[in-house]
Design an enzyme around this catalytic site. Structure first.
Site, PDB file in Angstrom:
ATOM      1  N   GLY A  38      33.591  38.361  34.996  1.00  0.00           N
ATOM      2  CA  GLY A  38      32.930  36.954  35.007  1.00  0.00           C
ATOM      3  C   GLY A  38      33.138  36.621  36.408  1.00  0.00           C
ATOM      4  O   GLY A  38      32.405  35.501  36.790  1.00  0.00           O
ATOM      5  N   ASP A  39      34.143  36.868  37.279  1.00  0.00           N
ATOM      6  CA  ASP A  39      34.227  36.468  38.665  1.00  0.00           C
ATOM      7  C   ASP A  39      34.631  37.640  39.461  1.00  0.00           C
ATOM      8  O   ASP A  39      35.867  37.521  40.048  1.00  0.00           O
ATOM      9  CB  ASP A  39      35.341  35.358  38.660  1.00  0.00           C
ATOM     10  N   LEU A  40      33.953  38.668  39.388  1.00  0.00           N
ATOM     11  CA  LEU A  40      34.449  39.937  39.689  1.00  0.00           C
ATOM     12  C   LEU A  40      34.046  39.967  41.462  1.00  0.00           C
ATOM     13  O   LEU A  40      33.182  40.824  41.853  1.00  0.00           O
ATOM     14  CB  LEU A  40      34.017  41.101  39.253  1.00  0.00           C
ATOM     15  N   TRP A  41      34.788  39.232  42.320  1.00  0.00           N
ATOM     16  CA  TRP A  41      34.482  39.461  43.596  1.00  0.00           C
ATOM     17  C   TRP A  41      35.901  40.122  44.225  1.00  0.00           C
ATOM     18  O   TRP A  41      37.001  40.290  43.571  1.00  0.00           O
ATOM     19  CB  TRP A  41      34.388  38.101  44.425  1.00  0.00           C
ATOM     20  N   ASN A  86      39.501  39.078  43.455  1.00  0.00           N
ATOM     21  CA  ASN A  86      40.221  39.151  42.405  1.00  0.00           C
ATOM     22  C   ASN A  86      40.718  40.465  41.873  1.00  0.00           C
ATOM     23  O   ASN A  86      40.701  40.662  40.691  1.00  0.00           O
ATOM     24  CB  ASN A  86      39.217  38.250  41.230  1.00  0.00           C
TER      25      ASN A  86
END
Length: 268
Positions: free
Chosen positions: A177-180, A183
């Site tokens: 969901g916030d896979l940059w 992270n």
């Protein structure tokens, strides 16, 4: 000693030797703790610590590396301190394997049992059986009232056409969901942990689009993750539009160009 450090020590029931701020923390406070018994831990705040704990458990259950939850309450989360020594030459291939394993975990519908947030920006996760409708309502149209009206009209035009742009029922993969890149923690040639999740079930391409928002993994990632689905390149700007909109709302007009660029790439 900060209030978060004291609270984390109380949750663990162990005296604290040292606490120091960690890098990042745009949306939450994050501390590295050294305990008097010699252990290390990470303490952080967040929009919903208990929900983040459930998300980390979901990552781990899927076979993805994630920090263990040592303690949690309504205001703070205390996590295992994972190795973070930097990426070696084999790290991108391992990331492909890790993300493929994560996406192999499947839900019955699109969404998540609870809403979440990036700071003040709500992430609506209500369940849906219609993926284009989920993306239109919960990821794009939700920004109406927060951004300039001409831009919202362009988003509304795109949202009306999503049934022709996105698959109606892609496999509901478990998403980080916030896979940059920030992270993902590395220790040499392996991924040591995925952190700061904002999980829900959806089209796997959402995580892949996010992973290339501020950079792009090399060919070794794709070799171990697997081939792209037909039409993925055309869908990527639609999926990148959501994090760009969130960044604009959180951090200001410096992200307007990114938003407008993805709208143009999507033909809106």
């Amino acid at each position: 000693m900060s209030g978060l450090a004291r609270h984390a020590a109380d949750l663990l029931g162990v005296p604290l030797a040292e606490a120091r701020p960690m890098a990042g923390g745009d949306l939450s406070q994050c501390l590295h703790l050294r305990l008097e018994d010699g252990r290390e831990a990470v303490a952080k705040t967040g929009p919903a610590p208990r929900e983040e704990a459930r998300m980390l458990a979901a990552l781990a259950a899927a076979g993805a590396p994630a920090p263990a939850v040592l303690a949690v309450d309504e205001t703070a989360l205390v996590l295992e301190c994972l190795p973070d020594t930097g990426a070696g030459p084999g790290a991108e291939a391992d990331l492909g394997r890790v993300v493929a394993r994560l996406h192999a975990a499947e839900g019955g519908r699109y969404g998540w049992p609870a809403d979440y947030a990036f700071g003040p920006v709500v992430i609506a996760n209500g369940w849906s059986d219609d993926w284009p409708a989920f993306w239109a309502e919960r990821r794009l149209l939700c920004h109406a009232g927060h951004l300039p009206a001409p831009l919202i009209r362009r988003i509304e035009t795109l949202a009306r056409d999503l049934e022709n742009r996105l698959p109606r029922r892609p496999r509901p993969a478990l998403l980080h969901g916030d896979l940059w890149g920030g992270n993902v923690l590395y220790a040499g040639n392996r991924v040591s942990g995925l952190i700061d999740p904002a999980c829900y079930h959806g089209h796997a391409e959402v995580d892949l689009a996010m992973l290339s928002l501020f950079g792009r993994p090399g060919p070794a990632f794709r070799e171990t993750y697997g081939a792209s689905e037909p039409g993925a390149a055309e869908r990527a700007p639609i999926y990148k539009l959501w994090p760009a909109l969130v960044h604009w709302r959180l951090f200001g007009d410096g992200y307007r160009g990114m938003v407008e660029g993805f709208l143009e790439m999507a033909g809106a």
